[in-house]
Design a protein around this motif. Structure first.
Motif, mmCIF file in Angstrom:
data_model
loop_
_atom_site.group_PDB
_atom_site.id
_atom_site.type_symbol
_atom_site.label_atom_id
_atom_site.label_comp_id
_atom_site.label_asym_id
_atom_site.label_seq_id
_atom_site.Cartn_x
_atom_site.Cartn_y
_atom_site.Cartn_z
ATOM 1 N N LEU A 45 9.938 -0.022 6.317
ATOM 2 C CA LEU A 45 8.566 0.264 6.734
ATOM 3 C C LEU A 45 7.653 -0.936 6.505
ATOM 4 O O LEU A 45 6.791 -1.239 7.325
ATOM 5 C CB LEU A 45 8.030 1.486 5.990
ATOM 6 N N ARG A 46 7.851 -1.637 5.408
ATOM 7 C CA ARG A 46 7.035 -2.826 5.148
ATOM 8 C C ARG A 46 7.253 -3.900 6.212
ATOM 9 O O ARG A 46 6.322 -4.600 6.607
ATOM 10 C CB ARG A 46 7.367 -3.399 3.772
ATOM 11 N N SER A 47 8.484 -4.035 6.675
ATOM 12 C CA SER A 47 8.788 -5.067 7.665
ATOM 13 C C SER A 47 8.347 -4.668 9.070
ATOM 14 O O SER A 47 8.080 -5.520 9.909
ATOM 15 C CB SER A 47 10.293 -5.374 7.673
ATOM 16 N N PHE A 48 8.250 -3.364 9.330
ATOM 17 C CA PHE A 48 7.958 -2.897 10.685
ATOM 18 C C PHE A 48 6.479 -2.635 10.924
ATOM 19 O O PHE A 48 5.958 -2.938 11.999
ATOM 20 C CB PHE A 48 8.761 -1.621 10.969
ATOM 21 N N LEU A 49 5.789 -2.077 9.944
ATOM 22 C CA LEU A 49 4.395 -1.690 10.154
ATOM 23 C C LEU A 49 3.481 -2.908 10.200
ATOM 24 O O LEU A 49 3.740 -3.917 9.538
ATOM 25 C CB LEU A 49 3.934 -0.759 9.026
ATOM 26 N N PRO A 50 2.380 -2.839 10.951
ATOM 27 C CA PRO A 50 1.386 -3.912 10.935
ATOM 28 C C PRO A 50 0.875 -4.149 9.517
ATOM 29 O O PRO A 50 0.892 -3.244 8.678
ATOM 30 C CB PRO A 50 0.277 -3.364 11.849
ATOM 31 N N SER A 51 0.398 -5.360 9.247
ATOM 32 C CA SER A 51 0.042 -5.757 7.885
ATOM 33 C C SER A 51 -1.137 -4.975 7.311
ATOM 34 O O SER A 51 -1.360 -5.002 6.098
ATOM 35 C CB SER A 51 -0.275 -7.256 7.846
ATOM 36 N N ARG A 52 -1.883 -4.268 8.139
ATOM 37 C CA ARG A 52 -3.012 -3.470 7.627
ATOM 38 C C ARG A 52 -2.526 -2.307 6.778
ATOM 39 O O ARG A 52 -3.295 -1.723 6.002
ATOM 40 C CB ARG A 52 -3.869 -2.942 8.770
ATOM 41 N N TYR A 53 -1.246 -1.924 6.922
ATOM 42 C CA TYR A 53 -0.711 -0.795 6.175
ATOM 43 C C TYR A 53 0.122 -1.282 4.989
ATOM 44 O O TYR A 53 0.997 -2.141 5.146
ATOM 45 C CB TYR A 53 0.176 0.071 7.082
ATOM 46 N N CYS A 54 -0.131 -0.722 3.817
ATOM 47 C CA CYS A 54 0.674 -1.008 2.628
ATOM 48 C C CYS A 54 1.623 0.166 2.396
ATOM 49 O O CYS A 54 1.311 1.305 2.757
ATOM 50 C CB CYS A 54 -0.228 -1.190 1.408
ATOM 51 N N LEU A 73 7.351 7.459 -0.846
ATOM 52 C CA LEU A 73 6.749 6.411 -0.021
ATOM 53 C C LEU A 73 5.348 6.850 0.412
ATOM 54 O O LEU A 73 5.186 7.885 1.040
ATOM 55 C CB LEU A 73 7.590 6.152 1.236
ATOM 56 N N VAL A 74 4.361 6.053 0.053
ATOM 57 C CA VAL A 74 2.986 6.306 0.474
ATOM 58 C C VAL A 74 2.538 5.151 1.354
ATOM 59 O O VAL A 74 2.626 3.981 0.945
ATOM 60 C CB VAL A 74 2.023 6.427 -0.725
ATOM 61 N N VAL A 75 2.101 5.450 2.555
ATOM 62 C CA VAL A 75 1.534 4.444 3.457
ATOM 63 C C VAL A 75 0.022 4.548 3.301
ATOM 64 O O VAL A 75 -0.561 5.620 3.516
ATOM 65 C CB VAL A 75 1.948 4.694 4.914
ATOM 66 N N TYR A 76 -0.622 3.436 2.899
ATOM 67 C CA TYR A 76 -2.033 3.516 2.540
ATOM 68 C C TYR A 76 -2.820 2.293 2.973
ATOM 69 O O TYR A 76 -2.256 1.280 3.388
ATOM 70 C CB TYR A 76 -2.176 3.729 1.024
ATOM 71 N N ASP A 77 -4.137 2.409 2.855
ATOM 72 C CA ASP A 77 -5.081 1.385 3.297
ATOM 73 C C ASP A 77 -5.611 0.606 2.108
ATOM 74 O O ASP A 77 -5.865 1.169 1.060
ATOM 75 C CB ASP A 77 -6.238 2.081 4.028
ATOM 76 N N ARG A 78 -5.799 -0.709 2.270
ATOM 77 C CA ARG A 78 -6.400 -1.517 1.218
ATOM 78 C C ARG A 78 -7.682 -2.198 1.695
ATOM 79 O O ARG A 78 -8.208 -3.063 1.016
ATOM 80 C CB ARG A 78 -5.406 -2.595 0.741
ATOM 81 N N HIS A 79 -8.181 -1.806 2.868
ATOM 82 C CA HIS A 79 -9.399 -2.429 3.396
ATOM 83 C C HIS A 79 -10.629 -1.606 3.010
ATOM 84 O O HIS A 79 -11.489 -2.067 2.262
ATOM 85 C CB HIS A 79 -9.317 -2.571 4.914
ATOM 86 N N HIS A 80 -10.681 -0.378 3.514
ATOM 87 C CA HIS A 80 -11.809 0.480 3.176
ATOM 88 C C HIS A 80 -11.655 1.107 1.791
ATOM 89 O O HIS A 80 -12.641 1.532 1.187
ATOM 90 C CB HIS A 80 -11.971 1.594 4.217
ATOM 91 N N SER A 81 -10.434 1.213 1.302
ATOM 92 C CA SER A 81 -10.196 1.863 0.011
ATOM 93 C C SER A 81 -9.295 0.976 -0.855
ATOM 94 O O SER A 81 -8.115 1.261 -1.014
ATOM 95 C CB SER A 81 -9.540 3.232 0.215
ATOM 96 N N PRO A 82 -9.838 -0.093 -1.409
ATOM 97 C CA PRO A 82 -9.007 -1.032 -2.168
ATOM 98 C C PRO A 82 -8.769 -0.628 -3.619
ATOM 99 O O PRO A 82 -8.288 -1.428 -4.410
ATOM 100 C CB PRO A 82 -9.831 -2.318 -2.107
ATOM 101 N N LEU A 83 -9.112 0.591 -3.974
ATOM 102 C CA LEU A 83 -8.985 1.024 -5.352
ATOM 103 C C LEU A 83 -7.537 1.395 -5.665
ATOM 104 O O LEU A 83 -7.011 2.390 -5.194
ATOM 105 C CB LEU A 83 -9.895 2.240 -5.586
#
Length: 241
Positions: A45-54, A73-83
């Motif tokens: 998933l890390r290699s396939f998903l766009p870099s906006r997704y962690c 496995l949690v797919v999450y955002d670090r832009h709007h919610s960097p906590l």
């Protein structure tokens, strides 16, 4: 010269399936076997998903002190919610940041469907905040939280091939909104996508040799449809101090 995309992704699917089968055949301890499977799916998933997704293994928390069960496995955002909190090897993520949660098991069967559904509900039931943002357009009102996607990722199918889709649909139909699984994939077999509308619950299934490709592109499509997670209200977390 044109590239045969189907052939390219089938080859990638076969590669992952071999890695998962090898781990299953040669690693005897169930915990170690599960850890290897989680790592393989994580790296995929890390290699396939766009870099906006962690993507990480984590426990999800909310501003009221609620916590989910441990999620593979949690797919999450670090832009709007960097906590993000990390302590002693454990990662804690705010509920507002979550796009999707997946459980990793060896075999697709009724027990593992129910298990993954319970894990999904433990995340979806958490409280999520939302805050307005200021951008080039001015002040944008707070948006409602997104639907958190959930799924089950396995190596193979425990049911007879011909009845797998019917068996899965039977177990999916009984799940309520918090427990609903949106995507199911057996890397060595089929991929499934759940569609719910006013007519009820329907199951879309891939061909037997394209399950992984089907899952990955359906997942991307569902993420596109979700858009971006709602910006976190940091004041709500601050109030708990």
């Amino acid at each position: 010269m044109a590239i045969d995309l189907r052939q390219l992704f089938v080859a990638r699917q076969q590669q992952l399936a071999i890695q998962l089968r090898t781990a299953r055949a040669h690693i005897r301890h169930p915990g170690d076997k599960g850890a290897v499977s989680e790592t393989e799916w994580l790296e995929l998933l890390r290699s396939f998903l766009p870099s906006r997704y962690c993507v990480d293994k984590a426990t999800v928390i909310d501003s009221r002190g609620g916590t989910s069960e441990s999620i593979d496995l949690v797919v999450y955002d670090r832009h709007h919610s960097p906590l993000v909190f990390e302590q002693g090897g454990f990662r804690f993520l705010p509920a507002e940041a979550v796009y999707a949660v997946f459980e990793v098991k060896q075999t697709l069967d009724a027990a593992h469907v129910a298990y993954a559904a319970g894990k999904a509900a433990s995340v979806r039931r958490l409280h999520r905040t939302s805050a307005p943002v200021i951008d080039i357009r001015g002040r944008t009102p707070a948006k409602p939280p997104i639907h958190i996607l959930a799924g089950l990722l396995t190596t193979d199918v425990g049911w007879v091939q011909e009845s797998a889709a019917g068996q899965l649909q039977q177990h999916i139909e009984g799940l309520d909104g918090d427990h609903l699984l949106d995507l199911v994939c057996a890397a060595d077999n089929q991929g499934f996508a759940v569609v719910r509308d006013e007519q009820g619950t329907a199951l879309q299934a891939s061909s037997p040799d394209t399950g992984l490709i089907f899952f990955l592109f359906t997942f991307l499509q569902r993420l596109q449809q979700l858009g971006t997670v709602a910006p976190i209200d940091f004041g709500a977390y601050k109030a708990s101090l």
